[in-house]
Write an enzyme that holds these catalytic residues in place. Structure first.
Site, short mmCIF file in Angstrom:
data_model
loop_
_atom_site.label_atom_id
_atom_site.label_comp_id
_atom_site.label_asym_id
_atom_site.label_seq_id
_atom_site.Cartn_x
_atom_site.Cartn_y
_atom_site.Cartn_z
CB SER A 270 -0.94 -0.05 1.22
OG SER A 270 -1.95 0.92 1.11
CG ASP B 148 -7.00 -2.96 -3.49
OD1 ASP B 148 -7.70 -2.39 -2.63
OD2 ASP B 148 -5.76 -2.99 -3.44
CG HIS C 285 -5.61 -2.28 0.28
ND1 HIS C 285 -5.11 -1.88 -0.95
CD2 HIS C 285 -4.90 -1.61 1.22
CE1 HIS C 285 -4.15 -1.00 -0.74
NE2 HIS C 285 -4.00 -0.82 0.56
#
Lengths: 269, 423
Positions: free
Chosen positions: A95, A219, A247
């Site tokens: 991320s 996602d 995610h």
């Protein structure tokens, strides 16, 4: 300050093996990797750490000046590489940490054998001028800050976890509670802003190390176009779409995620 | 009167002689309430989702709250689709990972989006259902309406933010007040090296320690260091009164015992009711000693811990001023005086009892004490003023939160002739 304790560094796995450094994203801490670490430990030296302000990092090291931008975090990554002196690492950034890896690798490519950008986004905010779709508007991010605030009251108490199926070992639960509940609400707000308001699209083309962009099938945070954009911008990068949904593929599909990291790191290292 | 299907009257009726048979009939009538009906119309929302978040089942209560038909959601939508965008980000970054790692997350505040676009504040608890082999199968979630509670929490948050701001403001105010109670700079005395330090024990309260060094008539200087009993605004008022009284009294009559006697009178007059205010003070009058070099010092003490004298030859000892009484308690307090010669290389250290009363381990009972301080100073001697204050600062630092009272220290030192330590 000692960088290892500042970032609560854990080094595990095969001594002398190629080095894989796992960087968690916004929200949690190095526990995010707990399901992929066992699969990597056999062949790799695995480095885990908490970003300053998260998990068991030293909160006294946090300052709004340093940690209000991605640069502070990228600098931390480089300091960790220098301090550990394990040679070039394969940096796996989940991320927001993916872009920390991009910035760090652009600055000191020799420190990196490769980059794995896991569920990355170069910019979460839509940019109508260039047609870039990050998936969110600035107002959405304000709403996230409200969600953080709404859960601020009950954060330490109500999040008390079931003890991991180990009721006879309450210290496990204790450790987890502390680790997960330690994010100071003030720090979380600043980290949320860095995560969701940074725009690193222009930094991508600076990357000169082998890079794998690994995105998830579905996602809610990083749409597929974003992965394709990153892949197109980083010269020579590879793009793979994991079967994992959501995610956090390292939790949803740890075997698949570990296999992708291992295959890339073996080739890179 | 037959019993209804509930209600308070029915309850009382039963107590008044209804037979056990009737009661059973009542319960069994209630139990015809099937588990299916209980699920569908429970007073909370139920939601079952697959591990990827796809909605597999939802009860009528939740559908009703949100204004969806079952076919709108089941198999078509994900749980995160029901959340606001901000809530979805929160879900993906916090709630989801926690649920994966812990198997359960409870009491999370979220907002659900209804079909008509309105928002429903809820509290959500989720638990992962696992198969016999421990593999996670699906996620069960209960949803409680939390409109009132959220309003209350928002109010609490606002109050907390306000309290945080007030606290910051108070700290700033205290810090400002504290600096006004200390001299911005100590007087520059030719031939004397001077250093001072004020350790603030708590940012929330103004302490009552004070010191100063200032010029008097040509060739003489006054210095004092003291400690007002108590903390906070009242102590600060006494500190302020003590400081300007000492300064003014020294101009009127620089004899140290007379200066303290004047302060004693002022405090007795000012605080003569049922709220006596007192302090301990040491006052010194410094005069250069033309014959022997260095300074001639007359010290007067009113109940203050004895000063420490560090000699140029490396010896050190307390400079006793026995019998001096607290200033501000008795109308005629006894004031003890001592006369000392501060030769080149010597250092005089004044301190408040925050130093000797400091707990050596945070949370422990052991106080640092006079003996330990004397040993520390003997190790240090000979030393300059700034080195002495520096060493005391480090010492205070090692006590951490064990220093529970403010501490003031002031050192004066006569540099050796021709030495580089002259300032």
């Amino acid at each position: 300050m000692d960088v290892r304790s500042r970032n609560h560094v854990t080094v595990t796995g095969r001594v002398g093996g190629p080095v894989v450094m796992l960087a968690h994203g916004f929200g949690c801490d190095q526990n995010m990797w707990r399901l992929v670490v066992p699969a990597l430990e056999r062949d790799f030296t695995v480095v885990l750490f908490d970003h300053v302000g998260s998990g068991n990092s030293e909160l006294s090291a946090w300052s709004p000046e340093r940690y209000s931008s991605m640069d502070g975090y990228a600098e931390d990554v480089l300091e960790l590489c220098r301090e550990l002196a394990l040679g070039p690492v394969t940096f796996v950034g989940h991320s927001v940490s993916a872009m920390m890896g991009v910035l760090a690798a652009a600055r000191e490519p020799e420190a990196f054998a490769g980059l794995v950008l896991l569920a990355p986004s170069a910019c979460f905010i839509d940019d109508p001028d260039t047609g870039y779709r990050g998936g969110f508007s600035a107002a959405d991010i304000d709403e996230l800050l409200e969600s953080l605030d709404a859960n601020y009251l009950g954060w330490s108490g109500a999040m008390a976890p079931v003890i991991m199926g180990n009721p006879e070992r309450p210290e496990l639960g204790e450790e987890l509670t502390n680790s997960f509940c330690r994010t100071d609400p003030g720090i979380a707000r600043v980290f949320a802003r860095v995560t969701f308001l940074s725009d690193n699209r222009r930094d991508l083309s600076q990357v000169r190390v082998p890079t794998l962009v690994a995105q998830c099938s579905s996602d809610a945070i990083a749409p597929p176009e974003v992965g394709e954009f990153i892949h197109a911008q980083i010269p020579g990068s590879r793009l793979t779409t994991l079967n994992a949904t959501g995610h956090c593929p390292q939790l949803a599909a740890p075997e698949e995620t570990a296999a992708a990291i291992a295959a890339f790191a073996r080739a890179a290292g | 009167m037959t019993c209804g299907t509930g209600g308070e009257e029915g309850g009382r009726e039963r107590d008044n002689g209804s037979g056990p048979g009737e009661e059973e009939a009542l319960f069994s009538a209630l139990l015809e309430d099937s588990t299916e009906d209980l699920y569908e119309h429970a007073p909370c929302g139920f939601l079952s989702t697959l591990l990827d978040g796809r909605i597999a089942k939802a009860n009528a209560t939740l559908l009703d709250w949100l204004g969806y038909r079952r076919s709108d959601l089941v198999g078509r939508r994900h749980f995160s689709d029901l959340l606001t965008v901000g809530g979805r980000l929160y879900y993906e970054t916090h709630f989801g990972p926690l649920l994966r790692m812990q198997g359960e997350v409870s009491g999370v505040a979220l907002e659900l989006k209804a079909a008509d676009g309105s928002r429903l504040p809820v509290m959500v608890t989720s638990k992962v259902k696992t198969g016999i082999d421990g593999q996670p199968l699906l996620i069960r979630t209960t949803v409680f309406e939390a409109r009132d509670r959220r309003a209350y929490e928002t109010e609490l948050l606002r109050a907390r933010r306000e309290a945080d701001q007030e606290r910051d403001r108070l700290k700033l105010l205290n810090a400002t007040l504290q600096t006004t109670l200390l001299p911005p700079a100590l007087a520059n005395v030719p031939g004397l090296d001077v250093s001072a330090y004020y350790h603030i024990a708590s940012a929330d309260e103004v302490g009552g320690d004070f010191y100063d060094l200032f010029p008097l008539a040509t060739g003489t200087w006054g210095l004092f260091l003291g400690d007002v009993c108590g903390k906070g605004a009242t102590a600060a008022a006494v500190t302020s009164l003590a400081r300007y009284t000492l300064r003014a009294a020294a101009v009127y009559d620089p004899d140290p015992a007379a200066v303290l006697a004047n302060l004693n009178t002022v405090l007795n007059h000012e605080y003569n009711g049922d709220d006596p205010r007192f302090c301990t003070v040491v006052f010194g009058l410094l005069t250069p000693d033309a014959d022997r070099g260095g300074f001639h010092i007359v010290l007067a003490s009113g109940g203050h811990p004895p000063a420490l004298m560090m000699r140029a030859d490396g010896t050190a000892d307390f400079l006793p001023t026995p019998g001096g009484q607290l200033i501000g308690v008795l109308p005629d307090a006894h004031i003890a005086t001592a006369t000392v010669h501060l030769a080149p290389g010597d250092t005089l250290l004044l301190y408040t009892d925050g130093l000797t009363e400091a707990r050596t381990a945070a949370g422990g009972e052991d106080r640092y004490g006079d003996d330990a301080l004397l040993a520390f100073i003997r190790d240090l001697a000979p030393s300059t003023a700034s080195d002495t204050i520096g060493a005391v600062r480090v010492l205070l630092g090692t006590f951490g939160t064990g220093v529970d009272d403010d501490t003031a220290v002031l050192a004066v030192h006569v540099p050796r002739a021709g030495s580089e330590e002259r300032h």
